[in-house]
Design a protein around this motif. Structure first.
Motif, mmCIF file in Angstrom:
data_model
loop_
_atom_site.group_PDB
_atom_site.id
_atom_site.type_symbol
_atom_site.label_atom_id
_atom_site.label_comp_id
_atom_site.label_asym_id
_atom_site.label_seq_id
_atom_site.Cartn_x
_atom_site.Cartn_y
_atom_site.Cartn_z
ATOM 1 N N GLY A 21 0.796 -1.220 0.000
ATOM 2 C CA GLY A 21 0.000 0.000 0.000
ATOM 3 C C GLY A 21 0.828 1.268 0.000
ATOM 4 N N ILE A 22 2.110 1.162 0.249
ATOM 5 C CA ILE A 22 2.941 2.365 0.219
ATOM 6 C C ILE A 22 4.160 2.120 -0.650
ATOM 7 N N ASP A 53 -1.648 -13.302 2.879
ATOM 8 C CA ASP A 53 -1.524 -13.699 4.275
ATOM 9 C C ASP A 53 -1.086 -15.145 4.462
ATOM 10 N N GLU A 72 3.763 -7.718 -1.444
ATOM 11 C CA GLU A 72 2.932 -7.717 -0.239
ATOM 12 C C GLU A 72 2.583 -9.151 0.161
ATOM 13 N N SER A 73 3.136 -9.561 1.287
ATOM 14 C CA SER A 73 2.830 -10.875 1.868
ATOM 15 C C SER A 73 3.488 -10.854 3.229
ATOM 16 N N TYR A 74 3.442 -11.964 3.951
ATOM 17 C CA TYR A 74 4.343 -12.072 5.098
ATOM 18 C C TYR A 74 5.748 -12.116 4.507
ATOM 19 N N GLY A 75 6.651 -11.342 5.068
ATOM 20 C CA GLY A 75 7.985 -11.302 4.483
ATOM 21 C C GLY A 75 9.059 -11.482 5.521
ATOM 22 N N PHE A 76 10.175 -12.015 5.092
ATOM 23 C CA PHE A 76 11.335 -12.109 5.978
ATOM 24 C C PHE A 76 12.564 -11.754 5.163
ATOM 25 N N HIS B 429 -0.902 -0.034 9.725
ATOM 26 C CA HIS B 429 -0.510 1.103 8.903
ATOM 27 C C HIS B 429 -1.602 1.316 7.864
ATOM 28 N N SER B 431 -1.378 1.445 4.899
ATOM 29 C CA SER B 431 -1.152 0.568 3.737
ATOM 30 C C SER B 431 -1.743 -0.817 3.973
ATOM 31 N N LYS B 433 -0.611 -2.883 6.407
ATOM 32 C CA LYS B 433 0.317 -3.735 7.169
ATOM 33 C C LYS B 433 0.129 -3.582 8.675
ATOM 34 N N ARG B 457 0.003 -9.430 8.260
ATOM 35 C CA ARG B 457 1.189 -9.274 7.399
ATOM 36 C C ARG B 457 2.134 -8.192 7.884
ATOM 37 N N PHE B 458 3.415 -8.534 7.896
ATOM 38 C CA PHE B 458 4.444 -7.549 8.198
ATOM 39 C C PHE B 458 5.724 -8.038 7.550
ATOM 40 N N LEU B 459 6.724 -7.188 7.519
ATOM 41 C CA LEU B 459 8.020 -7.601 6.991
ATOM 42 C C LEU B 459 8.994 -7.663 8.155
ATOM 43 N N ALA B 460 9.582 -8.831 8.342
ATOM 44 C CA ALA B 460 10.633 -8.968 9.357
ATOM 45 C C ALA B 460 11.945 -8.722 8.634
ATOM 46 N N GLU B 468 5.968 -1.120 10.740
ATOM 47 C CA GLU B 468 5.351 -2.190 9.949
ATOM 48 C C GLU B 468 6.387 -3.058 9.246
ATOM 49 N N HIS B 470 9.048 -1.923 7.210
ATOM 50 C CA HIS B 470 9.737 -1.424 6.017
ATOM 51 C C HIS B 470 11.132 -0.939 6.376
ATOM 52 N N ILE B 471 12.079 -1.218 5.492
ATOM 53 C CA ILE B 471 13.461 -0.798 5.719
ATOM 54 C C ILE B 471 13.499 0.720 5.859
#
Ligand code: TPP
Ligand code: SF4
Lengths: 311, 634
Positions: A21-22, A53, A72-76, B429, B431, B433, B457-460, B468, B470-471
């Motif tokens: 979304g951003i 998700d 956009e998803s769960y991310g690592f 957020h 967006s 997240k 959903r989030f980014l680790a 959320e 984001h780097i």
């Protein structure tokens, strides 16, 4: 109610759902081949019916590693070369997840080479996308494991004396059960291959040719390409190891000469995935282990059951 | 003499381990407290090895000083295993008799296998056993254990003959030993062993007039006892705290914990993975934990060095994991089978950036269980890595404890994880997240979502990141995130201080003049030294520290304030724990003297006693093999 209700959710999925979304802070250069991977991946997701998700994308470090910021998803976003060990454990912990690992050629074939070999050998049910641009992008253009022999860079000013890695041959020898090469400049094939890879029940390795116009200007931009499946010259059986090995060797040799051959190179649909093997020997539970922690009805055995050995 | 300190010596692979374990168990079943100590070389067959079993009716805290009963078995594993052969493997000759006389206490008993150890062995070693026995009041019983074993079974069963002889000489009932044999063997093997046991027992009773006055002490337990090693206790603590994923790569002495969990976890519905290297091992633990499973990995020094990357990743992504570091003598491959406490600084600070982790160093088997459980609970509550330090000594030493101590409710709670309902109500957020890493939390931990949960959903990211995920390199965000992560340690310290899970141990009279400060596996040895010192008229107390990060500042400060001077006892050459104490407390430099040992052997109580004399009287000599480092500014 299931504790992971996103998993297995059936509904119409729009590929825009995979766009964050951003505007992400990660920045790829204009014309970078990485955009092609992103686009193909976003197109493939709705077709395999997975939602953001229920998808876990584990990336390494490099320009390619920034994929998780754009998707956009769960991310690592893990560390350099280590996406595979993180990803495969997540898959073991929760086999319901769609697990994708991604990174560059330096990330995957260099620093992470050992993990690549062993993840392939174990045949984890996941997809591994290697952005192969034959260069270190993020650190500004050093020679990578796939750079051609003689490649000159600031760290190899006299030209590399090393033969490049042959990713597909390495992958086959290591035990991957699905191996393909595609290219960012071939979006339709790329999407098809990613769909196949994700639907494949085992370790699917996609060597994804991406161009780096910023640091690898001399390198061919992977056009024109030949789809080995569409060309009568390459009439080989993708389920036959030996024929596949020959085809890969050919494709890898020709790439060094500037001719790009892409397509599906090896598919073994019979080999059970690692999870299945482990379940068959009772080394892994039938239900996703991760679910037990959030399920209040789970019964937990305790070590007291072992204490009589110590009396 | 009341207590028994029995040493069985032979070659590696000689069955010394299992024999001594059974012997220890038999003593425990007879109502005694037991403690075992293993000494083994880094090779599979041959090489001098021994195990000591110390038993008393009172609690035994360490291996003690020396020993008082030697059972010297043959050297069959140094020779070609074919019966009768005289070929020696490699260039080493096993000398279970001659090599073990140094620490045998006055009045001690020697049983040796005259079927294998003849006078020649002693001659070659230039030992006049008779003269030594006279001088030290030793009582020597040469027995043909090999012959007896051969006659009634097989040569390898001479361990059993040795135990039978021991039992006779100590006036010990055979029933517990027999029961243990019946548990472990069946059929002909069992029959032969029982036969040999009894014959040895009888023949010693018949042939000898006992001249020694050492007998098995008598004791009683109120409760069912279990005999366990530190590695067992770590593994069981992990199981009870809901750990169901282990990944590792073998390295001595961590291999013990790894093997135990690999054997048991699948039976408990968990997953065990032996992987390609230690970087992978710790990364897998991170991946499994991220996906919602309580996960553990570990190694010894060299392998732990490889884990420094994924360790930092766990800190930055706030993924809970538990790592075990089983120390051995370093640097590099060092001495694989010898203990040391020299990885402390490595464990505290390894990996780039400011360290934000929990580090515990249990003192003994009970604390191994307790602190492993606490490590999981805190790691999952506060989302950071927790490291439990053991060492070659603690991992292998066995002690008895009340069974009820380990018989506790499991806790599978994954800590600060949200349910889907809670996620829906939590901050997101714009967006879409989920704000996984929000800045404003109460205790530093921002609750997490697990992949597969809807709308979580989030980014680790191992890069610095926004709430959320984001780097981000924003200075404000950076400071907020750093401060929040670092604040976890304060919250954890406060929780430990308030609750009953803090593990510092005070020992000795509160108003004592002098202090001994010690950490990890050396604690109980030092406590034994405190008793000896106070009995001898000194005024000494000790503080054993088992929580290293967050450091128990208040407790250690109060202790140091209350003493005139303090001796810090540790097994390394650079006084690492003393350094940590000075760094954390910022004072007390002039009060802290160090007694260090790094020759591959753990401390014995008498060495601590001698070392202590040095802080009282500057002329006192320190024991051989140790080093005294006076207080800063001294
Ligand atoms: C352990 C470690 N070593 C080195 C680096 C620096 N580094 C970051 S990305 C990269 C290479 C990236 O190349 P590649 O994997 O081919 O990805 P690309 O940027 O071309 O997509 C390196 C060496 C790092 N982050 N971590
Ligand atoms: S440096 Fe190369 S690989 Fe990196 S973003 Fe730019 S074009 Fe792409």
């Amino acid at each position: 109610m299931s504790v992971f209700s996103a998993i297995g959710e059936e509904r119409e999925i729009d590929r825009d759902e995979f766009t964050p979304g951003i505007e992400p802070q990660a920045t790829w250069c204009p014309g970078c081949g990485d955009f092609g991977v992103l686009k193909a991946l976003k197109q493939a997701m709705p077709e395999i019916g997975r939602t953001p998700d229920e998808t876990l994308l584990v990336t390494g470090i490099g320009c390619s590693g920034k994929l998780s910021s754009y998707f956009e998803s769960y991310g690592f976003h893990s560390i350099h070369g280590r996406s595979l060990p993180v990803a495969r454990a997540a898959k073991l912990a929760n086999p319901g997840l769609e697990v994708i690992a991604a990174g560059g050629d330096g990330d995957g074939y260099g620093i992470g080479g050992n993990h690549f070999m062993h993840t392939a050998r174990e045949n984890h049910d996941m997809t591994y996308i290697v952005f192969n641009n034959e260069i270190f992008g993020l650190t500004k253009g050093q020679t990578s494991p796939t750079s051609p022999k003689g490649h000159k860079s600031k760290t190899q000013p006299h030209g590399s004396a090393k033969d490049p890695v042959r990713p597909m041959s390495l992958s086959l020898a290591s035990g991957s059960s699905y191996i393909a090469r595609t290219a960012a400049v071939n979006p339709n094939q790329a999407k098809e291959i990613l769909i196949e890879a994700m639907e494949h029940d085992g370790f699917a390795h996609v060597d994804f040719l991406t161009q780096c116009p910023t640091w690898n200007k001399d390198a061919k931009q992977y056009v024109p390409y030949t789809d080995v499946q569409d060309d009568d010259e390459f009439d080989f059986d993708v389920t036959d190891r030996r024929e596949a090995a020959d085809a890969m060797y050919e494709a890898e040799s020709r790439l060094h000469e500037g001719e790009v051959l892409t397509g599906r190179f090896y598919v073994d649909s019979d080999r059970p995935s690692y999870g299945e093997e482990k379940r068959a020997t009772d080394e892994m539970p039938d239900d996703p282990l991760a679910e037990r922690y959030l399920d209040e009805d789970s019964e937990w055995e305790r070590s007291a059951d072992l204490l009589h050995h110590h009396r | 003499m009341t207590e028994l300190m029995w040493r069985i010596a032979g070659g590696s692979g000689d069955g010394i381990d299992s024999t001594s374990q059974n012997f220890a168990k038999a003593l425990m079943r007879a109502g005694l407290d037991v403690f075992t100590h293993r000494h083994y070389p880094s090779r599979i067959r041959g090489g001098h090895t021994y195990v000591e079993v110390r038993a008393d009716e009172d609690p035994v805290r360490s291996r003690g000083d020396g020993f008082n009963f030697l059972l010297a078995l043959g050297d069959s594993f140094a020779r070609n295993p074919q019966e009768g052969s005289d070929t020696v493997y490699g260039n080493e000759e096993i000398k279970p008799l001659s090599e073990n006389l140094d620490d045998l206490n006055e009045g001690g008993v020697i049983v040796y296998d005259e079927g294998l150890l003849d006078e020649e062995t002693l001659e070659r070693a230039d030992i006049d056993l008779e003269a030594m026995a006279e001088e030290n009041d030793w009582h020597v019983y040469p027995l043909d254990l090999r012959g007896l074993a051969r006659e009634h079974g097989r040569e390898v069963m001479r361990n059993t003959a040795g135990v039978g002889a021991t039992a006779a000489l100590l006036d010990m009932d055979l029933q517990h030993i027999e029961a243990l044999m019946e548990d472990a063997m069946t059929g002909e093997v069992l029959e032969a062993n029982l036969d040999i046991l009894e014959r040895a027992h009888e023949s010693v009773n018949e042939e000898y007039e006992f001249t020694h006055d050492l007998r098995t002490p008598t004791g009683d337990h109120d409760e069912q006892q279990v005999l366990m090693s530190g590695s067992n206790a770590v593994a069981y603590g992990a199981i009870d705290e809901g750990c169901r994923f282990i990944s590792g790569y073998p390295m001595t002495p961590w291999t013990d914990v790894f093997t135990i969990l690999s054997q048991h976890l699948p039976k408990f519905g968990g997953i065990a993975e032996q992987v390609e290297d230690e970087i992978a091992a710790a990364s897998l633990a991170v991946g499994a934990s991220h996906a919602g499973v309580k996960a553990m990995s570990g190694s010894s020094g060299g392998g732990f060095a490889l884990m420094s990357e994924p360790l930092g990743l766990a800190e930055m992504t706030e993924t809970p994991i538990v790592l075990i570091e089983a120390m051995r003598a370093g640097p590099s491959t060092g001495m694989p089978t010898k203990p040391e406490q020299a990885d402390l600084e490595h464990i505290l600070y390894t990996s780039q950036g400011d360290s934000c982790r929990i580090v515990f160093a249990p003192a003994n088997v009970r604390e191994c269980y307790d602190q492993t459980r606490a490590a999981f609970r805190l790691a999952y509550e506060y989302q950071l890595p927790a490291i439990v330090i053991i060492d070659q000594k603690l991992s292998g030493e066995m002690r008895n404890a009340d069974e009820s101590f380990f018989d506790r409710e499991p806790n599978a709670d994954p800590g600060s994880v949200l349910t889907e309902e809670e996620i829906r109500e939590a901050a997101h957020h714009e967006s879409g997240k989920f704000k996984r890493y929000q800045h404003d939390t109460e205790n530093g931990a921002s609750p997490r979502a697990i992949p597969g949960q809807k709308d979580g959903r989030f980014l680790a990211s191992g890069n610095e990141h926004t709430p959320e995920g984001h780097i981000s390199e924003s200075p404000t965000n950076r400071v907020a995130q750093m401060d929040r992560r670092m604040s976890k340690l304060d919250s954890i310290r406060a929780e430990l201080d308030d609750g009953d899970s803090s593990h510092q141990t005070h020992y000795g009279p509160e108003d004592a003049e002098y202090g001994l400060l010690v950490w990890g596996s050396q604690q109980d040895t030092v406590f034994e030294a405190v008793d000896q010192l106070n009995e001898a008229g000194e005024s000494v107390k000790a503080l054993g520290v088992s929580d290293l990060m967050p450091y128990p500042e208040d407790e250690v400060s109060a202790f140091l304030e209350s003493v005139e001077s303090c001796l810090v006892v540790e097994m390394n050459a650079s006084a690492q724990f003393r350094g940590l104490t000075q760094k954390e407390l910022g004072r007390f430099g002039p009060k802290l003297n160090s007694l260090l040992k790094y020759n591959g052997e753990a401390f014995e109580p008498s060495e601590v006693v001698e070392g202590f004399e040095r802080i009282v009287s500057r002329d006192a000599a320190i024991p051989e093999g140790t080093k005294f480092v006076p207080a800063a500014g001294d």
